[in-house]
Design an enzyme around this catalytic site. Sequence first.
Site, mmCIF file in Angstrom:
data_model
loop_
_atom_site.group_PDB
_atom_site.id
_atom_site.type_symbol
_atom_site.label_atom_id
_atom_site.label_comp_id
_atom_site.label_asym_id
_atom_site.label_seq_id
_atom_site.Cartn_x
_atom_site.Cartn_y
_atom_site.Cartn_z
ATOM 1 N N GLU A 68 2.077 7.211 3.326
ATOM 2 C CA GLU A 68 1.087 8.227 3.736
ATOM 3 C C GLU A 68 0.993 9.353 2.697
ATOM 4 O O GLU A 68 2.002 9.895 2.255
ATOM 5 C CB GLU A 68 1.504 8.835 5.078
ATOM 6 C CG GLU A 68 0.494 9.862 5.597
ATOM 7 C CD GLU A 68 1.056 10.717 6.714
ATOM 8 O OE1 GLU A 68 0.596 10.570 7.855
ATOM 9 O OE2 GLU A 68 1.964 11.546 6.434
ATOM 10 N N ARG B 207 0.464 8.620 -5.810
ATOM 11 C CA ARG B 207 0.958 8.144 -4.514
ATOM 12 C C ARG B 207 1.453 6.706 -4.598
ATOM 13 O O ARG B 207 2.406 6.326 -3.918
ATOM 14 C CB ARG B 207 -0.104 8.336 -3.421
ATOM 15 C CG ARG B 207 -1.454 7.669 -3.651
ATOM 16 C CD ARG B 207 -2.454 8.229 -2.628
ATOM 17 N NE ARG B 207 -3.769 7.588 -2.589
ATOM 18 C CZ ARG B 207 -4.801 7.921 -3.352
ATOM 19 N NH1 ARG B 207 -4.680 8.866 -4.264
ATOM 20 N NH2 ARG B 207 -5.975 7.313 -3.210
ATOM 21 N N GLY C 178 -9.904 8.320 -2.094
ATOM 22 C CA GLY C 178 -10.413 7.581 -3.246
ATOM 23 C C GLY C 178 -9.555 7.799 -4.477
ATOM 24 O O GLY C 178 -8.350 7.595 -4.464
ATOM 25 N N HIS D 247 -3.364 0.457 -3.334
ATOM 26 C CA HIS D 247 -4.122 1.220 -2.344
ATOM 27 C C HIS D 247 -4.807 0.314 -1.324
ATOM 28 O O HIS D 247 -4.999 -0.881 -1.576
ATOM 29 C CB HIS D 247 -5.174 2.061 -3.075
ATOM 30 C CG HIS D 247 -4.539 2.957 -4.095
ATOM 31 N ND1 HIS D 247 -4.205 4.260 -3.830
ATOM 32 C CD2 HIS D 247 -4.127 2.710 -5.371
ATOM 33 C CE1 HIS D 247 -3.621 4.797 -4.894
ATOM 34 N NE2 HIS D 247 -3.571 3.875 -5.845
ATOM 35 N N GLY D 248 -5.230 0.947 -0.244
ATOM 36 C CA GLY D 248 -5.867 0.183 0.821
ATOM 37 C C GLY D 248 -6.953 -0.744 0.314
ATOM 38 O O GLY D 248 -6.948 -1.943 0.603
ATOM 39 N N ASN D 249 -7.869 -0.211 -0.487
ATOM 40 C CA ASN D 249 -9.025 -1.029 -0.859
ATOM 41 C C ASN D 249 -8.806 -1.881 -2.103
ATOM 42 O O ASN D 249 -9.322 -3.001 -2.176
ATOM 43 C CB ASN D 249 -10.261 -0.150 -0.976
ATOM 44 C CG ASN D 249 -10.669 0.380 0.389
ATOM 45 O OD1 ASN D 249 -11.070 -0.371 1.260
ATOM 46 N ND2 ASN D 249 -10.496 1.685 0.614
ATOM 47 N N ARG E 239 0.873 -1.173 0.000
ATOM 48 C CA ARG E 239 0.000 0.000 0.000
ATOM 49 C C ARG E 239 0.916 1.230 0.000
ATOM 50 O O ARG E 239 1.956 1.235 0.669
ATOM 51 C CB ARG E 239 -0.895 0.017 1.242
ATOM 52 C CG ARG E 239 -1.861 1.178 1.225
ATOM 53 C CD ARG E 239 -2.692 1.286 2.493
ATOM 54 N NE ARG E 239 -3.517 2.494 2.445
ATOM 55 C CZ ARG E 239 -4.140 3.021 3.481
ATOM 56 N NH1 ARG E 239 -4.059 2.442 4.660
ATOM 57 N NH2 ARG E 239 -4.846 4.128 3.344
ATOM 58 N N HIS E 240 0.531 2.247 -0.756
ATOM 59 C CA HIS E 240 1.346 3.462 -0.833
ATOM 60 C C HIS E 240 1.633 4.037 0.556
ATOM 61 O O HIS E 240 0.906 3.795 1.522
ATOM 62 C CB HIS E 240 0.621 4.518 -1.678
ATOM 63 C CG HIS E 240 -0.684 4.936 -1.081
ATOM 64 N ND1 HIS E 240 -0.791 5.870 -0.081
ATOM 65 C CD2 HIS E 240 -1.946 4.513 -1.324
ATOM 66 C CE1 HIS E 240 -2.056 6.011 0.254
ATOM 67 N NE2 HIS E 240 -2.786 5.193 -0.475
ATOM 68 N N GLU F 176 -7.382 3.252 -6.103
ATOM 69 C CA GLU F 176 -8.179 3.176 -4.875
ATOM 70 C C GLU F 176 -9.660 3.099 -5.256
ATOM 71 O O GLU F 176 -10.062 3.546 -6.345
ATOM 72 C CB GLU F 176 -7.900 4.425 -4.018
ATOM 73 C CG GLU F 176 -8.636 4.494 -2.688
ATOM 74 C CD GLU F 176 -8.435 3.264 -1.816
ATOM 75 O OE1 GLU F 176 -9.013 2.192 -2.153
ATOM 76 O OE2 GLU F 176 -7.729 3.362 -0.800
ATOM 77 N N ARG G 28 -15.789 -0.192 5.260
ATOM 78 C CA ARG G 28 -15.274 -1.554 5.386
ATOM 79 C C ARG G 28 -16.222 -2.667 4.937
ATOM 80 O O ARG G 28 -15.802 -3.809 4.814
ATOM 81 C CB ARG G 28 -14.832 -1.811 6.841
ATOM 82 C CG ARG G 28 -13.590 -1.032 7.239
ATOM 83 C CD ARG G 28 -12.365 -1.497 6.459
ATOM 84 N NE ARG G 28 -11.248 -0.590 6.677
ATOM 85 C CZ ARG G 28 -10.928 0.422 5.858
ATOM 86 N NH1 ARG G 28 -11.646 0.657 4.760
ATOM 87 N NH2 ARG G 28 -9.901 1.194 6.112
HETATM 88 O O1 LIG Z 1 -9.141 6.691 -0.032
HETATM 89 C C1 LIG Z 1 -8.853 6.882 1.161
HETATM 90 O O2 LIG Z 1 -9.369 7.776 1.831
HETATM 91 C C2 LIG Z 1 -7.859 5.977 1.817
HETATM 92 O O3 LIG Z 1 -6.796 5.756 0.979
HETATM 93 C C3 LIG Z 1 -8.471 4.693 2.228
HETATM 94 O O4 LIG Z 1 -9.465 5.033 3.034
HETATM 95 P P1 LIG Z 1 -10.258 4.019 3.986
HETATM 96 O O5 LIG Z 1 -9.311 3.554 5.026
HETATM 97 O O6 LIG Z 1 -11.351 4.861 4.508
HETATM 98 O O7 LIG Z 1 -10.779 2.919 3.098
#
Ligand SMILES: O=C(O)[C@H](O)COP(=O)(O)O
Length: 325
Positions: free
Chosen positions: A89, A136, A100, A260-262, A86-87, A190, A218
């Site tokens: 910060e 990012r 997003g 990315h996180g998601n 994941r990228h 993302e 989530r």
């Molecule tokens: O897009 C975002 O805001 C974050 O990279 C991931 O956000 P989240 O933790 O709310 O899914």
Amino acid sequence: MAACTSQQALISVKPRCASASFGPDRRAGSVRFVSATSCCPGSRKLGLVCASNSQSSVIEPAKLPSSPESGSNPKKSSEAALILIRHGESLWNEKNLFTGCVDVPLTPKGVNEAIEAGKRICNIPVDVIYTSSLIRAQMTAMLAMMQHRRKKVPIIVHKESERAHQWSQVYSEETKKQSIPVITAWQLNERMYGELQGLNKQETADLFGKEQVHEWRRSYDIPPPNGESLEMCAERAVSYFKEQIIPQLVSGKHVMIAAHGNSLRSIIMHLDKLTSQEVISLELSTGIPMLYIFKEGKFIRRGSPAGPSEAGVYAYTKVRVFSIF
Ligand SMILES: O=C(O)[C@H](O)COP(=O)(O)O
């Protein structure tokens, strides 16, 4: 962590816990990744928790090519490394804003996280890099690769037009051998956060309620207003992973994905066969790499090379987190 200098890497796993983190154990010119933390008692303080379906088999060592020349061709090995990062910060992570698909760069801390991520993976071979189309993730990939012991040059592949493709050709085979293609794909972006993009996460929770915001962030199939659910994000990210990235692994190439996180949660959900309920509690920290070994058509999760030492830092956890941060 010290800069990467070793000539050879062995990737090993302790039989007791495939989800453990691995720290370098340097001896006699080699690096062995050994368990620094585990999913066994004591690991929770590090935020690492095993998935119920984690595997525990010992696998054969994966050796790095001994010379730059031999590393230029796809490996004939029956196993290949898959690194997910994941990228680091971003400026909007720092401000606690929903980001997003808004294209914001890393903070200085994010730059440092990417460099540290690079040190963790500096002995793991990488033949091809995939990133999202967002800066990012691309910054993270590039900064991480600056730390790699092979010192190959990551080069973004431009195929957005015939001209872009033609004008970015390299005419030296030797130079190509010293390069790593970086393929950018919007499918790895993302999750599109819809009308939450640019809003402060804490203020949104105050306005709509913590539970509602947690559901948007989530849950698997509940989209935020006019945005993508994780399921919708998975449709494009996992499809891309299956169609474009798995064939590379099958051919023996070692792959890094900076995303990315998601988009990574959806890929990990696929790799670890998590249920839509289990994925709710899957969290990824910024800038912590995760290693999988692809072998005989299966993915074996190896955790985070050189595990984190600070509490609250995790590559992968299934602890349910309700706090907005
Ligand atoms: O897009 C975002 O805001 C974050 O990279 C991931 O956000 P989240 O933790 O709310 O899914």
